[in-house]
Design an enzyme around this catalytic site. Structure first.
Site, PDB file in Angstrom:
ATOM      1  N   ASP A 210      68.748  90.491  53.765  1.00  0.00           N
ATOM      2  CA  ASP A 210      69.430  91.216  55.158  1.00  0.00           C
ATOM      3  C   ASP A 210      70.835  91.918  54.325  1.00  0.00           C
ATOM      4  O   ASP A 210      71.936  90.856  55.102  1.00  0.00           O
ATOM      5  CB  ASP A 210      69.986  89.056  54.826  1.00  0.00           C
ATOM      6  CG  ASP A 210      70.257  88.718  53.579  1.00  0.00           C
ATOM      7  OD1 ASP A 210      70.247  89.558  52.393  1.00  0.00           O
ATOM      8  OD2 ASP A 210      70.872  87.317  53.521  1.00  0.00           O
TER       9      ASP A 210
ATOM     10  N   GLU B 108      83.493  88.909  55.315  1.00  0.00           N
ATOM     11  CA  GLU B 108      83.430  89.164  56.710  1.00  0.00           C
ATOM     12  C   GLU B 108      83.785  88.008  57.304  1.00  0.00           C
ATOM     13  O   GLU B 108      83.298  86.893  57.582  1.00  0.00           O
ATOM     14  CB  GLU B 108      82.182  89.272  56.808  1.00  0.00           C
ATOM     15  CG  GLU B 108      81.462  89.738  56.429  1.00  0.00           C
ATOM     16  CD  GLU B 108      79.688  90.296  56.387  1.00  0.00           C
ATOM     17  OE1 GLU B 108      79.015  91.934  55.801  1.00  0.00           O
ATOM     18  OE2 GLU B 108      79.058  89.321  56.946  1.00  0.00           O
TER      19      GLU B 108
END
Lengths: 352, 352
Positions: free
Chosen positions: B227, B56
């Site tokens: 998460d 990411e």
């Protein structure tokens, strides 16, 4: 540890290989990646706009290697004696997610842009092309000149810039290259009799540097400077009478000179030509245009090459870009470096 | 030149300041940035998924400073004796687009995650909270323990993990901290009588670590491990009977424990509590939950602090991350370092 090349290291790696070997090698890496087109994740870039310019993150990757580039565009930087565009980038291993290579990409972007232009021209210009007009003698100009000399054998340049100092800088950087330079009075004068016309001007608006009447039949136009929304170089009439080639149509229709054309105007993607799926120029009299805007795969290619050159030439250094705790589950141990021996003693005492 | 902190440098900067000063300072930076919530560009992160994990790029910035983080998530890395998550990041000057700071963020992410949990708890837990259950003793656990000790005065921990070795590692890292540790046999055992329950497990699936009957009225739940999509820790019944606080609702509804709830289930964003626009816990008997997933502003805050600590403590080094030609319009000169003196001689001879 992650291999790191500063701009100085990039220059050293290129020079150690030598321009004669470097440019064909970069073109080979580009060709290989363009031919593997479908294997790439072609995500749109992330852009953060501000009054002074734009900051972008450009990702690219295939199933083995992920690349990204940080790059800005701040036209007002020249007034601060700063570069308008600086960049750096990284490669990572897709299998583990670990970064493996970090590099300056200001120089690398200039190198890959010129090599991509030369790669496109080697498929689109007439084979006997040796004379190139070079309109705009800014930061990218010498890279274009050297790449076209190395890849296509272009040995005569007709050069023009609106800034007289740019001529001197350009001539200094081309000294000893074996390329004959002719100063011209205008873009029209430069384009006269040129086999290839390269436009690489920096003016950030809808400029008209080149019109249809300035380009001879059979010429190839390498349009480099029209590369973002609102910034163009080629007149609409020139675009309409030419065969147009682009890197990636969805991006070029927004950023390239073809932003002036309807969204369904036919264009050919370069990878299709390289892979033999589409033809290049259709006749010796056609005008071909490569409407270059720069694409993330090109950053991927040049980063790959630089990583390989770092290994081959020993240029560069290693930096500790990411944490490396002895036990990957014990990240906190990094905060207690002084306690490590004590821990070992304690463990020994307890018989662990 | 760009200031650079390796993970070792980050640890050194933290240790030079000392934990007592470091954690409140990081919480201050986080509070300041959360309170300036509307000034931030809250772009979605870029994610590249592959069979082994995800890579990411997380951008964040205000009108003066741009930040981004590179981070991966590869659950299988532990089998290769590698970390599942590593990260690095950079700060850039929005006015010029020039990068100004580069840092490891593996350690920094662990620090900011724990400091954000402590910041949230300092507004949501009952003020007299001193006992915390810590369920999951992986890489993040000690950071949570130290942050809660420094910020809330938590001095009793009831700890549990399914891996016996994790207890030993945790106890080693907490030695000398002044925090009393009680080993527990189960998550239920750990939660018994705890004022705060922190779940920070690593299992990447819809797990149920904590159910409503395990949590006493008045407790605060700090849910850190749930998460990403498909990864949860808190039972739906616990969520339904609690007051839920999140960093950024659009992101948490996808990544957090509340992915189990309807998209219109009421939640409160932490910045609204910090800025006094919304209240925190409504009664001493309520159960509050901070459903933490990690947000780009937190990376921005910790990068800002690390940059300042690098200046203040002199820790770190400088690297030539981007090219710096003497004349910004003459990038190509970097490829001719050896020719610079010759150019000067030639210029002198020609009388320029």
């Amino acid at each position: 540890m992650v291999a790191f090349l500063s701009a100085r290291d990039v220059a050293q790696a290129v020079n150690r290989l030598g321009a004669k070997a470097f440019w064909p090698r970069l073109v080979d890496y580009l060709r290989e990646d363009f031919k593997a087109w479908s294997a790439f994740d072609k995500s749109p870039r992330f852009a953060s706009h501000s009054p002074g310019g734009v900051i972008e993150l450009m990702p690219a990757g295939d199933s083995r290697t992920f690349a990204f580039k940080y790059v800005n565009g701040h036209p007002g930087n020249t007034q601060l004696c700063l570069q308008t565009v600086v960049a750096f980038g990284a490669l990572a291993d897709v299998a583990t997610g670990y970064p493996i290579f970090l590099s300056d990409m200001t120089l690398a972007t200039a190198l890959r842009t010129a090599a991509t232009s030369a790669l496109a021209a080697s498929h689109l210009a007439r084979p006997e092309s040796r004379t190139m007009a070079l309109i705009g003698l800014g930061a990218q100009s010498e890279f274009q000149a050297h790449a076209f000399h190395a890849i296509l054998g272009v040995d005569r340049l007709r050069i023009f810039d609106i800034d007289p100092e740019a001529f001197e800088k350009f001539e200094r950087n081309m000294a000893g290259s074996g390329v004959a330079l002719t100063r011209c009075d205008s873009a029209r004068d430069a384009a006269r009799g040129a086999d290839i016309v390269t436009t690489v001007t920096a003016d950030k608006r809808r400029a008209t540097i080149l019109t249809a009447d300035m380009v001879a039949p059979g010429a190839h136009v390498n349009g480099v400077g029209g590369d973002c929304p609102g910034k163009t170089e080629l007149a609409r009439d020139l675009l309409l009478r030419s065969e147009i080639f682009v890197e990636y149509a969805p991006q070029t229709r927004i950023e390239g000179d073809i932003q002036q054309l309807p969204p369904d105007h036919p264009v050919t993607e370069l990878h299709d030509v390289l892979a033999g799926r589409r033809s290049g120029r259709t006749s010796p009299d056609a005008i071909t245009i490569f409407d270059s805007v720069g694409f993330a795969i090109e950053d991927f290619s040049v980063l790959r090459l630089l990583r390989d050159l770092a290994r081959e030439t020993g240029v560069g250094s290693e930096i500790e870009l990411i944490a490396a705790p002895v036990n990957p589950k014990d990240l906190f141990s990094l905060l207690r470096p002084e306690s490590a021996p004590a821990v070992r003693r304690e463990a020994a005492r307890q018989g662990h």
